[in-house]
Motif scaffolding. Structure first.
Motif: not given
Length: 245
Positions: A7-27
């Motif tokens: 359900a979080w992906i439909r929330g207003s802060n979805a982009l922020s949560i997505f970024r927080t989860r993905v960024c540890p795997h990028i450089k």
């Protein structure tokens, strides 16, 4: 993999949560590449309030990957970084510059042509506010698929192994020569495929009836992004080593 509660992906802060989860795997990859490498950009956007991924369909007149679904990208110019290549190619193909560029994923994908394909990721904005300028020689059209739909639509597609065991072994030897350790999952996957007459890979159905499904490297990259973003919710990346055909 059953239906996930995301359900979080439909929330207003979805982009922020997505970024927080993905960024540890990028450089922020500063490695200077050559024309033997390629790089693409995975563009995130909001489409009617839904956090989505934008895909392109290649034209039917291109000599390679004709009519396939892809991400904007192409071959590196000598001395470019993966990010520089992917951002340049996206502007050339669809006329868009990213609002946010987060970096490239830690490891490239080795294509069947024995090329390293890097993939960067970032955010390009709200779809209805973007002004696309498509390269008429390269891009037929663009479309989006929401992340929620992608998570729940992954399928498996069977491929006939059209390469000889010797060709797969040549790819494995090249990977070893480039410093990939023997226990690396990519190397093990190549060795695994070399013994199979058929194998399975991830695939995502296209939302447009006129378009082909999302398959190949584009599907592999999409699956990897989804794994990083949704594995806390139960999403599991497709694992070739667990397939038996």
């Amino acid at each position: 993999m059953g239906k996930l509660e995301i359900a979080w992906i439909r929330g207003s802060n979805a982009l922020s949560i997505f970024r927080t989860r993905v960024c540890p795997h990028i450089k922020e990859n500063t490695k200077k590449l050559t024309k033997s490498s390629c790089s693409v950009f995975v563009p995130l956007c909001h489409d009617q309030g839904r956090l989505s991924v934008l895909f392109t369909r290649r034209t039917d007149t291109l000599k390679s990957h004709t009519g396939q679904i892809s991400f904007p990208g192409g071959r590196c110019d000598n001395g470019e970084t993966a990010i520089e290549t992917s951002v340049r190619e996206m502007e050339e193909e669809i006329g868009i510059q990213p609002q946010e560029t987060w970096g490239t994923f830690s490891r490239p994908i080795t294509s069947l042509a024995m090329e390293d394909v890097y993939f960067a990721i970032g955010y390009i904005g709200e779809l209805d506010k973007l002004k696309f300028t498509l390269s008429e020689n390269e891009v037929s059209h663009v479309f989006t698929v929401s992340l929620e739909e992608l998570v729940h639509s992954r399928q498996e597609q069977t491929y006939f192994n059209q390469r000889s065991q010797q060709q797969w072994e040549m790819l494995a030897d090249r990977m070893i020569a480039e410093g990939i350790p023997s226990e690396d999952e990519r190397l093990n996957a190549v060795k695994h495929i070399s013994t199979m007459s058929e194998y399975k890979m991830p695939m995502f159905p296209s939302p447009l009836p006129r378009d082909p499904d999302i398959w190949g490297l584009t599907a592999i990259m999409t699956d990897r992004v989804l794994h990083f973003a949704f594995r806390k919710d139960g999403y599991r990346r497709f694992n070739l080593m667990h397939t038996k055909v």
